[in-house]
Design an enzyme around this catalytic site. Sequence first.
Site, PDB file in Angstrom:
ATOM      1  N   THR A  77      59.975  47.196  34.380  1.00  0.00           N
ATOM      2  CA  THR A  77      60.412  48.592  34.182  1.00  0.00           C
ATOM      3  C   THR A  77      59.712  49.212  32.975  1.00  0.00           C
ATOM      4  OG1 THR A  77      62.390  47.883  32.949  1.00  0.00           O
ATOM      5  CG2 THR A  77      62.658  48.338  35.317  1.00  0.00           C
ATOM      6  N   LYS A  78      59.410  48.410  31.949  1.00  0.00           N
ATOM      7  CA  LYS A  78      58.631  48.945  30.822  1.00  0.00           C
ATOM      8  C   LYS A  78      57.219  49.292  31.299  1.00  0.00           C
ATOM      9  CE  LYS A  78      59.524  49.495  27.117  1.00  0.00           C
ATOM     10  NZ  LYS A  78      60.171  50.640  26.389  1.00  0.00           N
TER      11      LYS A  78
ATOM     12  N   ASN B  74      56.674  40.655  19.528  1.00  0.00           N
ATOM     13  CA  ASN B  74      58.080  40.402  19.167  1.00  0.00           C
ATOM     14  C   ASN B  74      58.397  40.784  17.723  1.00  0.00           C
ATOM     15  OD1 ASN B  74      57.635  38.604  21.547  1.00  0.00           O
ATOM     16  ND2 ASN B  74      59.767  38.052  21.110  1.00  0.00           N
TER      17      ASN B  74
ATOM     18  N   GLU C 221      66.765  49.590  27.865  1.00  0.00           N
ATOM     19  CA  GLU C 221      67.411  48.292  28.003  1.00  0.00           C
ATOM     20  C   GLU C 221      66.324  47.293  27.647  1.00  0.00           C
ATOM     21  OE1 GLU C 221      70.457  47.273  28.564  1.00  0.00           O
ATOM     22  OE2 GLU C 221      71.324  49.270  28.859  1.00  0.00           O
TER      23      GLU C 221
ATOM     24  N   GLN D 299      70.039  32.469  16.387  1.00  0.00           N
ATOM     25  CA  GLN D 299      70.023  31.148  15.725  1.00  0.00           C
ATOM     26  C   GLN D 299      70.568  31.245  14.300  1.00  0.00           C
ATOM     27  OE1 GLN D 299      69.579  29.527  18.209  1.00  0.00           O
ATOM     28  NE2 GLN D 299      68.216  30.795  19.425  1.00  0.00           N
TER      29      GLN D 299
ATOM     30  N   TYR E 209      62.916  43.403  33.225  1.00  0.00           N
ATOM     31  CA  TYR E 209      62.721  44.190  31.990  1.00  0.00           C
ATOM     32  C   TYR E 209      61.266  44.647  31.856  1.00  0.00           C
ATOM     33  CZ  TYR E 209      61.478  44.990  27.114  1.00  0.00           C
ATOM     34  OH  TYR E 209      60.930  45.510  25.966  1.00  0.00           O
TER      35      TYR E 209
ATOM     36  N   ASP F  65      71.108  58.618  21.149  1.00  0.00           N
ATOM     37  CA  ASP F  65      71.378  57.230  21.534  1.00  0.00           C
ATOM     38  C   ASP F  65      72.677  57.186  22.334  1.00  0.00           C
ATOM     39  OD1 ASP F  65      70.371  54.245  20.175  1.00  0.00           O
ATOM     40  OD2 ASP F  65      72.255  54.330  21.302  1.00  0.00           O
TER      41      ASP F  65
ATOM     42  N   THR G  82      55.954  47.502  25.086  1.00  0.00           N
ATOM     43  CA  THR G  82      55.945  46.087  24.729  1.00  0.00           C
ATOM     44  C   THR G  82      54.689  45.388  25.244  1.00  0.00           C
ATOM     45  OG1 THR G  82      57.065  44.002  25.223  1.00  0.00           O
ATOM     46  CG2 THR G  82      57.355  45.746  26.823  1.00  0.00           C
ATOM     47  N   ASP G  83      54.337  44.300  24.580  1.00  0.00           N
ATOM     48  CA  ASP G  83      53.205  43.485  25.062  1.00  0.00           C
ATOM     49  C   ASP G  83      53.545  42.763  26.368  1.00  0.00           C
ATOM     50  OD1 ASP G  83      54.995  41.626  24.026  1.00  0.00           O
ATOM     51  OD2 ASP G  83      53.541  40.645  22.708  1.00  0.00           O
ATOM     52  N   GLU G  84      54.840  42.712  26.727  1.00  0.00           N
ATOM     53  CA  GLU G  84      55.230  41.976  27.937  1.00  0.00           C
ATOM     54  C   GLU G  84      54.708  42.623  29.212  1.00  0.00           C
ATOM     55  OE1 GLU G  84      59.226  40.713  28.321  1.00  0.00           O
ATOM     56  OE2 GLU G  84      59.436  40.275  26.190  1.00  0.00           O
TER      57      GLU G  84
HETATM   58  P1  NAD Z   1      67.701  47.540  21.407  1.00  0.00           P
HETATM   59  O1  NAD Z   1      68.276  47.034  22.661  1.00  0.00           O
HETATM   60  O2  NAD Z   1      68.057  46.905  20.110  1.00  0.00           O
HETATM   61  O3  NAD Z   1      68.024  49.092  21.258  1.00  0.00           O
HETATM   62  C1  NAD Z   1      67.949  49.987  22.327  1.00  0.00           C
HETATM   63  C2  NAD Z   1      68.701  51.260  21.948  1.00  0.00           C
HETATM   64  O4  NAD Z   1      68.578  52.189  23.019  1.00  0.00           O
HETATM   65  C3  NAD Z   1      70.196  51.022  21.705  1.00  0.00           C
HETATM   66  O5  NAD Z   1      70.618  51.703  20.536  1.00  0.00           O
HETATM   67  C4  NAD Z   1      70.843  51.646  22.944  1.00  0.00           C
HETATM   68  O6  NAD Z   1      72.152  52.142  22.711  1.00  0.00           O
HETATM   69  C5  NAD Z   1      69.861  52.743  23.289  1.00  0.00           C
HETATM   70  N1  NAD Z   1      69.901  53.112  24.708  1.00  0.00           N
HETATM   71  C6  NAD Z   1      69.898  52.273  25.790  1.00  0.00           C
HETATM   72  N2  NAD Z   1      69.953  52.988  26.923  1.00  0.00           N
HETATM   73  C7  NAD Z   1      69.980  54.295  26.560  1.00  0.00           C
HETATM   74  C8  NAD Z   1      70.026  55.517  27.291  1.00  0.00           C
HETATM   75  N3  NAD Z   1      70.068  55.539  28.632  1.00  0.00           N
HETATM   76  N4  NAD Z   1      70.032  56.681  26.604  1.00  0.00           N
HETATM   77  C9  NAD Z   1      69.990  56.673  25.238  1.00  0.00           C
HETATM   78  N5  NAD Z   1      69.974  55.554  24.511  1.00  0.00           N
HETATM   79  C10 NAD Z   1      69.948  54.383  25.154  1.00  0.00           C
HETATM   80  O7  NAD Z   1      66.116  47.516  21.625  1.00  0.00           O
HETATM   81  P2  NAD Z   1      64.942  47.288  20.567  1.00  0.00           P
HETATM   82  O8  NAD Z   1      64.670  45.847  20.462  1.00  0.00           O
HETATM   83  O9  NAD Z   1      65.239  48.080  19.365  1.00  0.00           O
HETATM   84  O10 NAD Z   1      63.733  47.950  21.370  1.00  0.00           O
HETATM   85  C11 NAD Z   1      63.460  49.347  21.229  1.00  0.00           C
HETATM   86  C12 NAD Z   1      62.206  49.688  21.996  1.00  0.00           C
HETATM   87  O11 NAD Z   1      61.113  48.916  21.507  1.00  0.00           O
HETATM   88  C13 NAD Z   1      62.305  49.372  23.487  1.00  0.00           C
HETATM   89  O12 NAD Z   1      61.646  50.397  24.195  1.00  0.00           O
HETATM   90  C14 NAD Z   1      61.575  48.056  23.651  1.00  0.00           C
HETATM   91  O13 NAD Z   1      61.015  47.936  24.918  1.00  0.00           O
HETATM   92  C15 NAD Z   1      60.505  48.205  22.584  1.00  0.00           C
HETATM   93  N6  NAD Z   1      59.991  46.942  22.025  1.00  0.00           N
HETATM   94  C16 NAD Z   1      60.832  46.000  21.516  1.00  0.00           C
HETATM   95  C17 NAD Z   1      60.322  44.844  20.934  1.00  0.00           C
HETATM   96  C18 NAD Z   1      61.224  43.802  20.315  1.00  0.00           C
HETATM   97  O14 NAD Z   1      60.726  42.753  19.875  1.00  0.00           O
HETATM   98  N7  NAD Z   1      62.530  43.999  20.227  1.00  0.00           N
HETATM   99  C19 NAD Z   1      58.933  44.647  20.901  1.00  0.00           C
HETATM  100  C20 NAD Z   1      58.096  45.614  21.470  1.00  0.00           C
HETATM  101  C21 NAD Z   1      58.628  46.769  22.010  1.00  0.00           C
HETATM  102  O1  DAU Z   2      57.248  40.749  23.213  1.00  0.00           O
HETATM  103  C1  DAU Z   2      58.074  41.854  22.960  1.00  0.00           C
HETATM  104  C2  DAU Z   2      59.447  41.602  23.525  1.00  0.00           C
HETATM  105  O2  DAU Z   2      60.088  40.676  22.648  1.00  0.00           O
HETATM  106  C3  DAU Z   2      60.268  42.887  23.654  1.00  0.00           C
HETATM  107  O3  DAU Z   2      59.680  43.701  24.615  1.00  0.00           O
HETATM  108  C4  DAU Z   2      61.707  42.573  24.063  1.00  0.00           C
HETATM  109  O4  DAU Z   2      62.480  43.753  24.049  1.00  0.00           O
HETATM  110  C5  DAU Z   2      62.293  41.587  23.074  1.00  0.00           C
HETATM  111  O5  DAU Z   2      63.602  41.215  23.466  1.00  0.00           O
HETATM  112  C6  DAU Z   2      61.394  40.353  22.991  1.00  0.00           C
HETATM  113  O6  DAU Z   2      61.411  39.619  24.249  1.00  0.00           O
HETATM  114  P1  DAU Z   2      61.568  38.013  24.305  1.00  0.00           P
HETATM  115  O7  DAU Z   2      62.128  37.672  25.617  1.00  0.00           O
HETATM  116  O8  DAU Z   2      60.316  37.370  23.843  1.00  0.00           O
HETATM  117  O9  DAU Z   2      62.665  37.849  23.110  1.00  0.00           O
HETATM  118  P2  DAU Z   2      63.973  36.942  22.959  1.00  0.00           P
HETATM  119  O10 DAU Z   2      64.459  37.159  21.559  1.00  0.00           O
HETATM  120  O11 DAU Z   2      64.938  37.122  24.053  1.00  0.00           O
HETATM  121  O12 DAU Z   2      63.373  35.466  23.077  1.00  0.00           O
HETATM  122  C7  DAU Z   2      62.291  35.022  22.262  1.00  0.00           C
HETATM  123  C8  DAU Z   2      61.898  33.635  22.733  1.00  0.00           C
HETATM  124  O13 DAU Z   2      62.946  32.707  22.391  1.00  0.00           O
HETATM  125  C9  DAU Z   2      61.734  33.514  24.227  1.00  0.00           C
HETATM  126  O14 DAU Z   2      60.675  32.603  24.501  1.00  0.00           O
HETATM  127  C10 DAU Z   2      63.061  32.930  24.719  1.00  0.00           C
HETATM  128  C11 DAU Z   2      63.485  32.066  23.563  1.00  0.00           C
HETATM  129  N1  DAU Z   2      64.945  31.931  23.323  1.00  0.00           N
HETATM  130  C12 DAU Z   2      65.698  33.045  23.311  1.00  0.00           C
HETATM  131  C13 DAU Z   2      67.053  32.956  23.024  1.00  0.00           C
HETATM  132  C14 DAU Z   2      67.932  34.185  23.023  1.00  0.00           C
HETATM  133  C15 DAU Z   2      65.465  30.680  23.018  1.00  0.00           C
HETATM  134  O15 DAU Z   2      64.750  29.641  23.006  1.00  0.00           O
HETATM  135  N2  DAU Z   2      66.800  30.577  22.727  1.00  0.00           N
HETATM  136  C16 DAU Z   2      67.611  31.662  22.708  1.00  0.00           C
HETATM  137  O16 DAU Z   2      68.817  31.517  22.418  1.00  0.00           O
END
Ligand code: NAD
Ligand code: DAU
Length: 332
Positions: free
Chosen positions: A151-152, A177, A81, A192, A148, A33, A121-123
């Site tokens: 690139t995914k 999510n 990212e 929140q 974002y 990481d 991700t589903d995005e």
């Molecule tokens: P996050 O941002 O919380 O964590 C990302 C981690 O990757 C961090 O620890 C960061 O330091 C590390 N990182 C970033 N760039 C790096 C690099 N160049 N080399 C090594 N480490 C690096 O993200 P997350 O929410 O835990 O998401 C993790 C994975 O799951 C991602 O690939 C994201 O697309 C996927 N994902 C996330 C969600 C979600 O709801 N958060 C849903 C579906 C898929």
């Molecule tokens: O669907 C999977 C994705 O879910 C992952 O690939 C992403 O890494 C993860 O960040 C997440 O993406 P979203 O953009 O859906 O998540 P976020 O938490 O940023 O926002 C969730 C929803 O809430 C979105 O519709 C935007 C809204 N939002 C977000 C923030 C930060 C608000 O209404 N208020 C806020 O303050």
Amino acid sequence: MARLLVTGGAGFIGSNFVHHVIEHTAYEVIVLDKLTYAGNRASLAGLPEERVSFVQGDIADGGLVDDLVTAADAVVHYAAESHNDNSLSDPQPFLNTNIIGTFTLLESVRKHGTRMHHVSTDEVYGDLALDDPARFTEETPYNPSSPYSSTKAGSDLLVRAWVRSFGVAATISNCSNNYGPYQHVEKFIPRQITNVLRGHRPKLYGDGRNVRDWIHADDHSSAVLSILENGRIGETYLIGADGERDNKSVVEAILTLMGLPADAYDHVNDRAGHDMRYAIDYTKLRNELNWHPLYRDFERGLQATIDWYRTNEDWWLPAKAATEALYARAGQ
Ligand code: NAD
Ligand code: DAU
């Protein structure tokens, strides 16, 4: 398969996966990481040192990646990212990590013949209309909206090409999510909860009708483990938990569970290009691998998450002020 290389293992979902693996399997884990603003060593605190080692470095560093892939039996690739809002203000790191970083890993697993699972991700499928009865399936065409998600999507396509062209032994999962412990305070639910804990009002983008399909991070971990162990090479699996909710009702639920009036929040500027709805059909994962989510009651999972943030202020407080300053600049 005895030792896993987990990229991004100090992030939200990666650290939840490492905790899950240590609790439910006998594997050893090497975490790679970079510790960007989103990574936190404290998310791995308390794990047994004889089973979990940590390397700080970049997945785009080919030499380092090669050394670590050599030491591992399989790679589980979470590093990315991950925040849409950041990708709108500064897209470049998303290209470096999500595209070049994934390419670098693929070249290494190709060279060493190592099994890889790519977490996505589903995005990548874009969004659905609110009144569309459809949900995303593995056959849905790619149509990403943001820097974002594009690139995914690019990273997924690289994995598919490396499987087909070079015979790399990879699988892909696209999940909805996540919520749960160790999620950065920039993201919707922790933002929140921690706003309320600091005596500030939650912030809802636009009218809050946007729908997300929530899954607990521990369920995401069990699904990834199941695919890693039993998934068919070259296949994509969607991961979800039947958790569709609109943002407005999630904010209202958080406020109610925290003992405040359900309308004690502010409407703020909407996100540019804001995806309307995500929804996952995980029939393939259920039928092929007999996987089921364990967290079926969203309110209970949300209450547990609120409790976690309440008792772990040391973990999130250092990032809170800087995160809110960035949002304030964007009128959010
Ligand atoms: P996050 O941002 O919380 O964590 C990302 C981690 O990757 C961090 O620890 C960061 O330091 C590390 N990182 C970033 N760039 C790096 C690099 N160049 N080399 C090594 N480490 C690096 O993200 P997350 O929410 O835990 O998401 C993790 C994975 O799951 C991602 O690939 C994201 O697309 C996927 N994902 C996330 C969600 C979600 O709801 N958060 C849903 C579906 C898929
Ligand atoms: O669907 C999977 C994705 O879910 C992952 O690939 C992403 O890494 C993860 O960040 C997440 O993406 P979203 O953009 O859906 O998540 P976020 O938490 O940023 O926002 C969730 C929803 O809430 C979105 O519709 C935007 C809204 N939002 C977000 C923030 C930060 C608000 O209404 N208020 C806020 O303050």
